[in-house]
Structure formats: C-alpha cells, structure tokens
Motif scaffolding. Structure first.
Motif, PDB file in Angstrom:
ATOM      1  N   ILE A  18       0.784  -0.976   0.146  1.00  0.00           N
ATOM      2  CA  ILE A  18       0.443   0.015  -0.375  1.00  0.00           C
ATOM      3  C   ILE A  18       0.961   1.170  -0.200  1.00  0.00           C
ATOM      4  N   GLN A  45      -2.135  -1.427  -3.907  1.00  0.00           N
ATOM      5  CA  GLN A  45      -3.464  -0.620  -3.634  1.00  0.00           C
ATOM      6  C   GLN A  45      -2.433   0.216  -3.892  1.00  0.00           C
ATOM      7  N   ARG A  47      -3.070   4.007  -2.434  1.00  0.00           N
ATOM      8  CA  ARG A  47      -3.849   5.092  -1.592  1.00  0.00           C
ATOM      9  C   ARG A  47      -3.207   5.844  -0.906  1.00  0.00           C
ATOM     10  N   LYS A  49      -4.931  10.514  -0.361  1.00  0.00           N
ATOM     11  CA  LYS A  49      -6.428  10.630  -0.401  1.00  0.00           C
ATOM     12  C   LYS A  49      -6.444  12.202  -0.197  1.00  0.00           C
ATOM     13  N   ASP A  77      -7.779   2.078  -3.851  1.00  0.00           N
ATOM     14  CA  ASP A  77      -8.505   2.287  -1.849  1.00  0.00           C
ATOM     15  C   ASP A  77      -9.482   3.437  -2.921  1.00  0.00           C
ATOM     16  N   ASP A  78     -10.373   3.616  -2.714  1.00  0.00           N
ATOM     17  CA  ASP A  78     -11.424   4.517  -2.573  1.00  0.00           C
ATOM     18  C   ASP A  78     -11.840   4.821  -3.952  1.00  0.00           C
ATOM     19  N   VAL A  91     -10.663  -1.707  -7.240  1.00  0.00           N
ATOM     20  CA  VAL A  91     -10.470  -0.923  -5.956  1.00  0.00           C
ATOM     21  C   VAL A  91     -10.593  -1.742  -4.465  1.00  0.00           C
ATOM     22  N   HIS A  92     -10.418  -0.887  -3.756  1.00  0.00           N
ATOM     23  CA  HIS A  92     -10.704  -1.066  -2.367  1.00  0.00           C
ATOM     24  C   HIS A  92     -11.646  -0.104  -1.438  1.00  0.00           C
ATOM     25  N   SER A 116     -13.420  -3.268   3.142  1.00  0.00           N
ATOM     26  CA  SER A 116     -12.678  -3.331   4.755  1.00  0.00           C
ATOM     27  C   SER A 116     -13.518  -3.881   5.702  1.00  0.00           C
ATOM     28  N   LYS A 147      -4.001   5.851   9.064  1.00  0.00           N
ATOM     29  CA  LYS A 147      -5.074   6.405   9.516  1.00  0.00           C
ATOM     30  C   LYS A 147      -5.508   6.275  11.375  1.00  0.00           C
TER      31      LYS A 147
END
Length: 219
Positions: A18, A45, A47, A49, A77-78, A91-92, A116, A147
């Motif tokens: 990730i 992945q 990720r 944001k 991701d997202d 996608v995750h 998730s 996170k």
C-alpha cells in the motif's frame, strides 16, 4: 465464487503493498512502488487521499504500467472513478462507500473488489455479498499512523475472520516486523505492512525479512 484473474498475486509474497507517501522517508510513490515490485510484492494498492484528482490520475497512469509490466495487480483505494479512468485492476472500498453491488456494476465482472471489515457483523455481511467481492480487509489490528482515527480491533477479530471468512482476507493496521508473528499465528496468510515497508531504508530487504517470518512454518 471463483477468484477473478489476478488474485494469485494476492498470495504471491504474502505481503500486500500500500502506498503512503507521507511516511515514505522522503521518497515518492513511483520510487517506493518500484522497490516494492523489485522486492517481489505483486499486489499494490494506491492509497493517497490528500492529493488533487489530477495528480492522482497522472501518478496512477505511471504506477499502473509499472505494476502491469511486473506482472502484478494494481488496486485503487476508494476512488472508483479513478480506477475506471486509469483502467486499474480493481478497487478497495470501505463500509461507508458505495454498496458493493453498485461498485460491481460500475466496474464490470473482470475487476477486483476488496472491502474493509472491522467486526464480526461486517464480516458476516461480506460473506452474504461474496458474489460481488473478491477479498476483504480485516483490521485495523493495531493503531496505525496511516489512519490515525481508526479504532484497533485486535487479534480476536482476526482469529474470527480466519475461521469464518468465506473469501481471502488481508490483515491490516499497525503490523510491523516486530509483531507480524502474532498476526500470522492468528491465521493471516496475506498481510498489509504499510509504514514499516514504505519507510524502510531498504524496502527489498524489509520485504525479505517479512517473508521469512511469514513462510517460516509458524502457521
């Protein structure tokens, strides 16, 4: 359900890669992903944001090609729109994102979807929706700097998932070289190690050390 093409990479090294540029020791995602691929990680992945949409798009075009050339799988991701725009492998998504059946309709049947989960209830719901989902995330096992607001679920939920998940899962959240043994012992076959990998001085060597622990026969 039958695993879609590419899921073999989920188990390729046991390490699920990730991106996390903020904790990557001053390196950008291109350099970090290149080193992860060289280390043998095949499931990546993306990720990020906090970047703007154009920056994410331009970066993912490069990363998608890098991962493809390495024979790996590239997950976003997202951002479902971004995954479609760059033709990612899937996608995750999280519990508060679009419903998985809607995401499946948007992506089509040949893309991967990860979801998730943070509790037994969410896992059982994922089991009910397994015709739409390829794998689930289980965690966060421990507190994680990537996170900060996430509430750790601990080893108990991981053990529950190992016994009850009807699809492959990846353990995630605060997992590092010093505590990966307990995660493996609880039943995880695939583990996301984020800051300990992307922040390592030598990413390839770090992946080797993690793999040694994962495949040492303790599980």
């Amino acid at each position: 359900m039958n695993l879609r093409a590419g899921m073999e990479s989920f188990f390729n090294t046991g390490i699920y890669g990730i991106t996390a540029e903020k904790v990557s020791n001053g390196r950008d995602n291109i350099e970090v992903v290149r080193e992860m691929l060289e280390g043998g990680i095949k499931f990546i992945q993306y990720r990020e944001k906090e970047k703007d949409a154009l920056s994410r798009y331009e970066e993912c075009l490069i990363l998608r090609d890098m991962v493809k050339q390495a024979g790996g799988v590239f997950i976003i991701d997202d951002f479902i729109d971004l995954a479609i725009a760059v033709n990612a492998d899937g996608v995750h998504i999280g519990q508060a994102d679009l419903p998985v059946h809607v995401v499946r309709k948007m992506l089509g049947s040949d893309k991967l979807i990860g979801l998730s989960t943070h509790s037994a209830e969410e896992l059982e719901r994922a089991n009910e929706l397994k015709k739409y989902i390829d794998y689930i995330g289980v965690g966060p096992i421990h507190a994680t700097p990537t996170k900060k607001d996430a509430v750790p679920v601990g080893i108990d939920y991981l053990s529950y998932a190992a016994k009850n998940a009807q699809m492959p899962f990846v353990a995630i959240g605060g997992i590092k070289e010093h505590n990966i043994d307990e995660v493996i012992s609880a039943g995880a076959k695939t583990v996301a190690v984020v800051s300990d990998v992307v922040g390592a001085e030598n990413i390839k060597r770090k992946v080797e050390k993690l793999r040694e622990k994962m495949f040492s026969g303790i599980h």
